[in-house]
Design an enzyme around this catalytic site. Sequence first.
Site, PDB file in Angstrom:
ATOM      1  N   HIS A 330      47.799  33.839  40.225  1.00 38.57           N
ATOM      2  CA  HIS A 330      47.091  32.617  39.744  1.00 38.57           C
ATOM      3  C   HIS A 330      47.567  32.282  38.380  1.00 38.57           C
ATOM      4  CE1 HIS A 330      45.077  35.004  36.676  1.00 38.57           C
ATOM      5  NE2 HIS A 330      44.792  35.960  37.701  1.00 38.57           N
ATOM      6  N   HIS A 346      44.853  42.268  34.100  1.00 33.30           N
ATOM      7  CA  HIS A 346      44.159  43.617  34.561  1.00 33.30           C
ATOM      8  C   HIS A 346      44.482  43.582  35.940  1.00 33.30           C
ATOM      9  CE1 HIS A 346      41.864  41.997  30.721  1.00 33.30           C
ATOM     10  NE2 HIS A 346      41.584  43.365  30.901  1.00 33.30           N
ATOM     11  N   CYS A 348      46.310  41.126  38.161  1.00 34.45           N
ATOM     12  CA  CYS A 348      46.745  40.078  38.823  1.00 34.45           C
ATOM     13  C   CYS A 348      48.271  39.749  38.566  1.00 34.45           C
ATOM     14  CB  CYS A 348      45.829  38.947  38.645  1.00 34.45           C
ATOM     15  SG  CYS A 348      44.300  39.208  39.354  1.00 34.45           S
TER      16      CYS A 348
END
Length: 403
Positions: A330, A346, A348
Site C-alpha cells: 500500500h 509494521h 506491510c
Amino acid sequence: MSRKRVGPIRRPRLRTAAVAAALLSAVLTACSGSAPAATHAAGDTEQHKERAATVTVTPHGGRVTAGEPVRVTAKGGTLTAVTVAGPHDKALTGTLSADRRTWTSDRNVVPGASYTVEAGTRTPGGTTGRSESSFTTAAARKVNKVDWRPGDGTTVGVAQPISLVFDNPVTDKAAVERQLKVTTSDDTEGSWGWLTDYSGRDRVDWRPREYWRPGTEVTLDARLDGTDSGRGGWFVRDYQASFTVGARQVVKVDLDRKQLTLQRDGRTVRTVPVSGGTPGPDTGSWRGTAVVLAKEGTVRMNSETVGLGDAYDETVHDSIRLTWSGMYAHAAPWNAAFFGRANRSHGCVGMSDADAGWLYSQVRVGDPFEIKGSEAKGTVAPNNGFGDWNVGWDQWRQKSALR
C-alpha cells in the site's frame, strides 16, 4: 332289455371375458406400485405364457435417508427404459449396466424431496411390462453451506486457487471431494488439498501443479446437493463457477534490496523502491509466495486488530491485501525516508503514493507476490490467505482426501 350306450360326459367350457383376461395377464410388481403386463396374442397356448420381469427400486418408502443413488433392478428380464422424476420435476440421469438388468442414477437423492420412478421391462420371451413407484427422503436436520473463490465470471491472476470454505465441519472429506469437479480448457494438472482456514473453518483448495497458463478457462462443478458432510450436516444445493486466467503477472519483492518489481509475461514492467516490515517476530514481513486476495482501496488500519497495541491508526490508500493476518502492499508516504533504504513498517510493503497508485492499477486478484529476504519473519502459511504455493507439489497432493 335294451342297451344304452354310455360315453364320456362332455361339460361346456366356461370362458367369460373376465376369466380370459385373468388367464392372459401377469402382474408386474414394484416396491410401492404395480401395473399389468402386456397380454399375449389370443392364439397363444397356456404353456407359452410368462410373467413380466419383476422390478425392485431402492431406496423406497417414506422418509428414507438421502445421500445414496437410485438403483432399479429387473429380475426375470431386462430394463428397456428408466425415468426418475425428482424435486421441481427435474429428472435424474443414470447409467444402465451392460446386461441391462440394473440402472443407477448419477446423483444421490437429496434431503426433503419426493421421487417417482418409472421402469419398462422385457423378458427373454418378449413380454413387456411397466412399473411405477415412489419414495420420499427425510428433511435435513442440519445444513452445511459454502463460501467459494474466485467469483463466477471473473478474470484472475495465474496463482489463484479454487477455494471452498465450509460453514460447518466436514468430517467426511472424501465424500465431499468426490463431488467436486474442475474442468480446464487445457487439461491443467492440479489437486485438491484440505486445510484449516485462517478463520478456523474447514477449507479445500484446488491449485495447479504450476501457475495457470494465461487464457485458461476454468469451471468448478461442485455437485454437493444430497451429500452428507458428516456432523456438519447436509448440503442442499450445488455450486458452479467459471473464470478465466489473465496475463502472467508476477510481483517480486526483495526485502534485502528494498525494491518491488512487476513482471508481465516474463518481462520487467517497472521496479520501485519500497520499505518492508521492521525485522522481528511481530513486525517483519512474510516471505514466500502470497497471492492477491483483494484490492481494498482505502482502508483504516489499526494496530490493535493485529495484536500490536496502539502502534498505529492510519487511513491507508491503494491497499492490496496479501494475507488474512494483515500484510498489505500500500501507499505509505509517512515512511518515505526509508523507501529503498530500510525496512521500517509494521509488516506491510509500503511505497510512495504515486508508485502505490500505479501498482494498484496494474495487479489483479490472483496475482502472486513472490517475497524474499533475510529480514523476513517466516514463510506465509498455506491457510494465511492463499499460501498454497509454499507447499511442495508432492506434499500438496497428500492433502487430498482421495490420495
